[in-house]
Design an enzyme around this catalytic site. Structure first.
Site, short mmCIF file in Angstrom:
data_model
loop_
_atom_site.label_atom_id
_atom_site.label_comp_id
_atom_site.label_asym_id
_atom_site.label_seq_id
_atom_site.Cartn_x
_atom_site.Cartn_y
_atom_site.Cartn_z
N GLY A 18 0.82 -1.29 0.01
CA GLY A 18 -0.04 -0.06 0.16
C GLY A 18 0.94 1.21 -0.07
O GLY A 18 1.75 1.47 -0.50
N TYR A 154 -11.55 5.25 14.07
CA TYR A 154 -10.47 5.42 13.17
C TYR A 154 -10.36 6.81 13.05
O TYR A 154 -9.23 7.30 13.15
CB TYR A 154 -10.98 4.78 11.89
CG TYR A 154 -9.78 5.35 10.66
CD1 TYR A 154 -8.41 4.57 10.79
CD2 TYR A 154 -10.15 6.18 9.72
CE1 TYR A 154 -7.63 5.12 9.66
CE2 TYR A 154 -9.22 6.71 8.84
CZ TYR A 154 -8.05 5.93 8.83
OH TYR A 154 -6.96 6.54 7.87
#
Length: 264
Positions: A18, A154
């Site tokens: 990523g 988050y």
């Protein structure tokens, strides 16, 4: 403008794939010695091998450790005590309803997304200060400003990244060590692709097309109207890790595609 990082050593946490691996690629291409990190040794070894194949001239090594624990962070510092550039990239994400997230998951997100960067910055910043040069980058998110209703657990960690990076930049005032936060928006990383894959395959569309539609629905304020690539995010990080960014510190640098609809 040419970015050269010869003689600098960079640690990128959470970098076996990523955005993290893309940052590693960019820093290796600029001449830095790159240290990759992940929890599993086999994934670390595979990522190191990949970078060495792509950049035969680069010095690349890896260290496997769970940075969601104090012991894991300490093991990295013991293995790699001398770092000029620290990119606090490791992080967890995923949609869960607020009322379904138990205490231990809140704690896990805090430990991985926030405390890993706190612990490593606390360990490496004094060494950078002694040298009179260093770069610390916290990978925050547009979700740290636009807290998503489906990922409150988050978003709060990404807000914390902004607070820590700004405060640490002030603490290191005048030392030659800069501290910044980079805020990606929706990015077509491996993790995001995995999250979208089932619905994307049903749609019959390419991942890029489906991700663009997802962005337009989930983040309609996006100006680019698509997901960013990991390379586009990495480009910002490589710049802010370079000597060319010496007047940029304490900043929240957006690579969000215009999702955040404010002037500052």
């Amino acid at each position: 403008m040419k970015i050269e990082l010869n003689g600098k050593t960079a640690l990128i946490t959470g970098s076996t794939g990523g955005i993290g691996l893309a940052i590693g690629r960019g820093l290796a291409e600029a001449g830095a010695t790159v240290i990759l990190n992940g929890r599993q040794q086999d994934r670390v070894d595979a990522a190191v091998d990949q970078l060495k194949q792509d950049f035969p001239q680069a010095e690349v090594r890896g260290v496997a450790a769970d940075l969601g624990t104090a012991e894991g962070c300490q093991s990295v510092v013991e293995r790699e005590p001398d770092v000029d550039i620290l990119v606090n990239n490791v992080g967890l994400f995923g949609p869960h309803d607020f009322f379904d997230v138990p205490d231990d998951k809140w704690q896990q997100y805090f430990d991985v997304n926030v405390m890993s960067g706190v612990r490593l910055s606390r360990a490496y910043a004094p060494r950078m200060e002694d040298k009179g040069w260093g770069r610390i980058v916290f990978m925050s998110s547009e979700s740290g400003i636009n807290i998503p209703a489906e990922m409150i657990h988050y978003g709060f960690t990404k807000s914390a990244n902004l607070s820590v990076s700004r405060g640490l930049a002030k603490r290191l005032s005048g030392t030659g060590v800069t501290v910044n936060a980079v805020l990606p928006g929706p990015t077509l990383s491996e993790g995001v692709a995995d999250m979208l894959r089932e619905d994307q395959e049903k749609s019959g569309k390419s991942m890029e097309e489906f991700a663009a539609e997802f962005v337009q629905t989930a983040r309609p304020s996006s100006i680019i109207q698509r997901a960013a690539t990991v390379e586009e995010v990495a480009n910002m990080v490589v710049y802010v890790c370079s000597p060319l960014s010496s007047a940029t510190t304490g900043a929240a640098l957006r690579v969000d595609g215009g999702v955040v609809d404010t002037l500052t």
